[in-house]
Write a protein that holds these residues in place. Structure first.
Motif, PDB file in Angstrom:
ATOM      1  N   ALA A  17     -33.531  -1.679  20.237  1.00 41.82           N
ATOM      2  CA  ALA A  17     -32.743  -0.484  20.541  1.00 41.82           C
ATOM      3  C   ALA A  17     -32.983   0.001  21.978  1.00 41.82           C
ATOM      4  O   ALA A  17     -32.120   0.652  22.575  1.00 41.82           O
ATOM      5  N   MET A  18     -34.154  -0.338  22.530  1.00 45.98           N
ATOM      6  CA  MET A  18     -34.453  -0.009  23.932  1.00 45.98           C
ATOM      7  C   MET A  18     -33.752  -0.955  24.905  1.00 45.98           C
ATOM      8  O   MET A  18     -33.745  -0.719  26.107  1.00 45.98           O
ATOM      9  N   GLY A  19     -33.214  -2.053  24.378  1.00 48.11           N
ATOM     10  CA  GLY A  19     -32.563  -3.034  25.222  1.00 48.11           C
ATOM     11  C   GLY A  19     -33.421  -4.236  25.549  1.00 48.11           C
ATOM     12  O   GLY A  19     -33.055  -5.061  26.396  1.00 48.11           O
ATOM     13  N   ALA A  20     -34.571  -4.360  24.869  1.00 46.23           N
ATOM     14  CA  ALA A  20     -35.455  -5.500  25.102  1.00 46.23           C
ATOM     15  C   ALA A  20     -35.007  -6.702  24.274  1.00 46.23           C
ATOM     16  O   ALA A  20     -34.469  -6.550  23.170  1.00 46.23           O
ATOM     17  N   GLU A  21     -35.241  -7.885  24.814  1.00 49.58           N
ATOM     18  CA  GLU A  21     -35.094  -9.111  24.036  1.00 49.58           C
ATOM     19  C   GLU A  21     -36.378  -9.282  23.227  1.00 49.58           C
ATOM     20  O   GLU A  21     -37.482  -9.241  23.768  1.00 49.58           O
ATOM     21  N   VAL A  22     -36.264  -9.455  21.932  1.00 50.58           N
ATOM     22  CA  VAL A  22     -37.435  -9.554  21.066  1.00 50.58           C
ATOM     23  C   VAL A  22     -37.618 -10.992  20.601  1.00 50.58           C
ATOM     24  O   VAL A  22     -36.665 -11.629  20.131  1.00 50.58           O
ATOM     25  N   VAL A  23     -38.837 -11.510  20.758  1.00 51.33           N
ATOM     26  CA  VAL A  23     -39.189 -12.825  20.230  1.00 51.33           C
ATOM     27  C   VAL A  23     -40.385 -12.655  19.307  1.00 51.33           C
ATOM     28  O   VAL A  23     -41.267 -11.832  19.554  1.00 51.33           O
ATOM     29  N   VAL A  24     -40.385 -13.430  18.238  1.00 51.41           N
ATOM     30  CA  VAL A  24     -41.465 -13.361  17.242  1.00 51.41           C
ATOM     31  C   VAL A  24     -42.377 -14.556  17.445  1.00 51.41           C
ATOM     32  O   VAL A  24     -41.903 -15.703  17.532  1.00 51.41           O
ATOM     33  N   GLY A  25     -43.670 -14.319  17.529  1.00 47.90           N
ATOM     34  CA  GLY A  25     -44.590 -15.420  17.741  1.00 47.90           C
ATOM     35  C   GLY A  25     -46.035 -14.991  17.572  1.00 47.90           C
ATOM     36  O   GLY A  25     -46.348 -13.812  17.415  1.00 47.90           O
ATOM     37  N   ASP A  26     -46.915 -15.994  17.624  1.00 56.47           N
ATOM     38  CA  ASP A  26     -48.354 -15.810  17.448  1.00 56.47           C
ATOM     39  C   ASP A  26     -49.038 -16.212  18.748  1.00 56.47           C
ATOM     40  O   ASP A  26     -48.891 -17.354  19.211  1.00 56.47           O
ATOM     41  N   LEU A  27     -49.795 -15.313  19.349  1.00 56.66           N
ATOM     42  CA  LEU A  27     -50.437 -15.584  20.632  1.00 56.66           C
ATOM     43  C   LEU A  27     -51.511 -16.667  20.556  1.00 56.66           C
ATOM     44  O   LEU A  27     -51.934 -17.176  21.600  1.00 56.66           O
ATOM     45  N   THR A  28     -51.948 -17.021  19.362  1.00 54.38           N
ATOM     46  CA  THR A  28     -52.939 -18.089  19.246  1.00 54.38           C
ATOM     47  C   THR A  28     -52.278 -19.466  19.164  1.00 54.38           C
ATOM     48  O   THR A  28     -52.973 -20.478  19.108  1.00 54.38           O
ATOM     49  N   ARG A  29     -50.955 -19.505  19.158  1.00 54.77           N
ATOM     50  CA  ARG A  29     -50.218 -20.776  19.064  1.00 54.77           C
ATOM     51  C   ARG A  29     -49.532 -21.056  20.397  1.00 54.77           C
ATOM     52  O   ARG A  29     -48.642 -20.318  20.827  1.00 54.77           O
ATOM     53  N   ALA A  30     -49.939 -22.132  21.043  1.00 55.99           N
ATOM     54  CA  ALA A  30     -49.452 -22.448  22.378  1.00 55.99           C
ATOM     55  C   ALA A  30     -47.933 -22.614  22.410  1.00 55.99           C
ATOM     56  O   ALA A  30     -47.269 -22.189  23.363  1.00 55.99           O
ATOM     57  N   ARG A  31     -47.360 -23.214  21.382  1.00 59.38           N
ATOM     58  CA  ARG A  31     -45.911 -23.410  21.358  1.00 59.38           C
ATOM     59  C   ARG A  31     -45.180 -22.075  21.342  1.00 59.38           C
ATOM     60  O   ARG A  31     -44.173 -21.888  22.040  1.00 59.38           O
TER      61      ARG A  31
ATOM     62  N   GLN B 110     -59.575 -12.682  16.838  1.00 60.83           N
ATOM     63  CA  GLN B 110     -58.770 -13.756  17.420  1.00 60.83           C
ATOM     64  C   GLN B 110     -58.441 -13.511  18.886  1.00 60.83           C
ATOM     65  O   GLN B 110     -57.709 -14.289  19.500  1.00 60.83           O
ATOM     66  N   TYR B 111     -58.981 -12.446  19.455  1.00 61.38           N
ATOM     67  CA  TYR B 111     -58.614 -12.060  20.821  1.00 61.38           C
ATOM     68  C   TYR B 111     -58.904 -13.156  21.838  1.00 61.38           C
ATOM     69  O   TYR B 111     -58.051 -13.480  22.679  1.00 61.38           O
ATOM     70  N   LEU B 112     -60.081 -13.728  21.809  1.00 64.66           N
ATOM     71  CA  LEU B 112     -60.451 -14.736  22.807  1.00 64.66           C
ATOM     72  C   LEU B 112     -59.523 -15.940  22.735  1.00 64.66           C
ATOM     73  O   LEU B 112     -59.034 -16.426  23.765  1.00 64.66           O
ATOM     74  N   LEU B 113     -59.258 -16.429  21.532  1.00 58.37           N
ATOM     75  CA  LEU B 113     -58.359 -17.571  21.354  1.00 58.37           C
ATOM     76  C   LEU B 113     -56.971 -17.236  21.886  1.00 58.37           C
ATOM     77  O   LEU B 113     -56.349 -18.043  22.601  1.00 58.37           O
ATOM     78  N   ALA B 114     -56.475 -16.050  21.559  1.00 57.65           N
ATOM     79  CA  ALA B 114     -55.130 -15.667  21.991  1.00 57.65           C
ATOM     80  C   ALA B 114     -55.044 -15.554  23.508  1.00 57.65           C
ATOM     81  O   ALA B 114     -54.089 -16.036  24.131  1.00 57.65           O
ATOM     82  N   ALA B 115     -56.038 -14.924  24.119  1.00 61.09           N
ATOM     83  CA  ALA B 115     -55.996 -14.712  25.567  1.00 61.09           C
ATOM     84  C   ALA B 115     -56.121 -16.021  26.333  1.00 61.09           C
ATOM     85  O   ALA B 115     -55.398 -16.254  27.309  1.00 61.09           O
ATOM     86  N   VAL B 116     -57.038 -16.891  25.903  1.00 62.21           N
ATOM     87  CA  VAL B 116     -57.218 -18.168  26.598  1.00 62.21           C
ATOM     88  C   VAL B 116     -55.997 -19.056  26.399  1.00 62.21           C
ATOM     89  O   VAL B 116     -55.561 -19.750  27.324  1.00 62.21           O
ATOM     90  N   THR B 117     -55.419 -19.033  25.206  1.00 59.57           N
ATOM     91  CA  THR B 117     -54.191 -19.796  24.957  1.00 59.57           C
ATOM     92  C   THR B 117     -53.077 -19.321  25.880  1.00 59.57           C
ATOM     93  O   THR B 117     -52.374 -20.137  26.508  1.00 59.57           O
ATOM     94  N   THR B 118     -52.920 -18.018  26.001  1.00 54.57           N
ATOM     95  CA  THR B 118     -51.876 -17.465  26.865  1.00 54.57           C
ATOM     96  C   THR B 118     -52.117 -17.838  28.321  1.00 54.57           C
ATOM     97  O   THR B 118     -51.182 -18.221  29.046  1.00 54.57           O
ATOM     98  N   ALA B 119     -53.370 -17.739  28.768  1.00 54.46           N
ATOM     99  CA  ALA B 119     -53.695 -18.092  30.149  1.00 54.46           C
ATOM    100  C   ALA B 119     -53.445 -19.566  30.421  1.00 54.46           C
ATOM    101  O   ALA B 119     -52.902 -19.935  31.478  1.00 54.46           O
ATOM    102  N   ALA B 120     -53.834 -20.438  29.471  1.00 56.16           N
ATOM    103  CA  ALA B 120     -53.648 -21.883  29.660  1.00 56.16           C
ATOM    104  C   ALA B 120     -52.167 -22.243  29.729  1.00 56.16           C
ATOM    105  O   ALA B 120     -51.747 -23.048  30.576  1.00 56.16           O
ATOM    106  N   VAL B 121     -51.372 -21.633  28.857  1.00 60.95           N
ATOM    107  CA  VAL B 121     -49.933 -21.897  28.872  1.00 60.95           C
ATOM    108  C   VAL B 121     -49.318 -21.362  30.162  1.00 60.95           C
ATOM    109  O   VAL B 121     -48.476 -22.027  30.794  1.00 60.95           O
ATOM    110  N   ALA B 122     -49.737 -20.181  30.591  1.00 59.56           N
ATOM    111  CA  ALA B 122     -49.199 -19.594  31.821  1.00 59.56           C
ATOM    112  C   ALA B 122     -49.546 -20.452  33.034  1.00 59.56           C
ATOM    113  O   ALA B 122     -48.732 -20.626  33.946  1.00 59.56           O
TER     114      ALA B 122
END
Length: 301
Positions: free
Chosen positions: A47-61, A82-94
């Motif tokens: 409703a704010m105008g954002a594009e919404v995607v559903v996903g899990d930050l611990t999953r690289a795909r 799960q914070y460390l796994l999620a953050a490192v996964t996000t950094a590695a993908v980025a």
């Protein structure tokens, strides 16, 4: 401009991610909001105008799909085992993705007092310290945001509950000082960085409230905002952990984190004052009285 990816957009404590999305959309910027589930909060983001995607930050795909086509990223996540796994996964993908203009990471002020072998902090603090090290090594265009304790944190929920119940703050802090900050102010800093990141790359911004004060002074400030007397009852730490914090029914990882924050308050580790808020936004952070005046319903039964 390419879309800005905002993780943790559905929000939990203080809803920083959701507030960042709202602020960026007000500026007319394209935002992609990553959420764990498609529920009413996701609908509110749309409703704010954002594009919404559903996903899990611990999953690289999932992270790669969310990041595709984006130019800037805000990484924020609730306190989680799960914070460390999620953050490192996000950094590695980025890092593999390449081409980012900015990677804004939500950390914590306690990290600035830690080193490789410090051991008095919580498991969450340790994870956040490790994530900062990984981001430093990554070569990504990183901006670190380190707020102190949020006014919306469960630590303050216990104080608000006790004020509503019997007009007193029940905390085990003795004469320790604290300088909490509102989540909305933290979100304003993140929004400003994401909107124009060039001058912020490589910087660390530490965020606190406008003053560090003991709990008696905090109670006096709240009293003035509520126009009634609020006292301070210093309770034994274990009693507070069992009765006040325990009543919130927090997950084990979160409970360990908040109980450690309480211990670190007693040790004087939250007696901090920083000017990151003014440095980024040009204004001071709101005080506790401002928070009370905006949320008077929280302080009455």
């Amino acid at each position: 401009m390419r879309p800005i990816l905002v993780t943790g957009a559905a929000g939990s404590v203080g809803a920083v991610g959701r507030t960042v999305v709202q602020g960026l959309r007000r500026r007319g910027l394209q935002v992609r909001a990553l959420v764990r589930r498609d529920d009413h909060r996701a609908q509110a983001l749309r409703a704010m105008g954002a594009e919404v995607v559903v996903g899990d930050l611990t999953r690289a795909r999932d992270v790669a799909d969310a990041l595709d086509g984006c130019g800037r990223v805000y990484f924020g996540m609730a306190v989680s085992a799960q914070y460390l796994l999620a953050a490192v996964t996000t950094a590695a993908v980025a890092r593999a993705y390449g081409g980012l203009e900015a990677f804004v990471n939500m950390s914590q002020l306690t990290v600035s007092e830690m080193d490789a072998t410090s051991g008095s902090e919580s498991h969450q603090h340790r994870q956040q310290w490790l994530v900062e090290q990984v981001l430093d090594w990554s070569g990504l265009p990183v901006v670190q945001v380190r707020p102190t304790v949020f006014l919306e944190n469960p630590l303050f929920q216990t104080a608000i509950s006790s004020i509503a119940k019997d007009g007193t703050i029940r905390w085990p802090f003795g004469e320790a000082k604290t300088s909490p900050i509102a989540a909305g102010d933290v979100a304003a800093v993140v929004e400003e960085i994401l909107a124009d990141p060039a001058r912020h790359i490589g910087r660390i911004y530490e965020l606190t409230g406008p003053r560090s004060q003991d709990i008696a002074a905090l109670a006096a400030e709240i009293s003035g905002a509520l126009h009634r007397t609020v006292g301070y009852t210093d309770v034994p730490l274990q009693e507070w952990l069992d009765n006040d914090l325990g009543a919130l029914g927090l997950p084990d990882h979160v409970f360990q984190h908040i109980s450690t924050m309480a211990r670190l308050h007693v040790a004087g580790r939250y007696d901090r004052q920083a000017d990151g808020m003014a440095e980024v936004t040009g204004r001071s952070a709101a005080g506790v009285a401002d928070f009370v005046r905006k949320n008077p319903q929280l302080f009455t039964r």
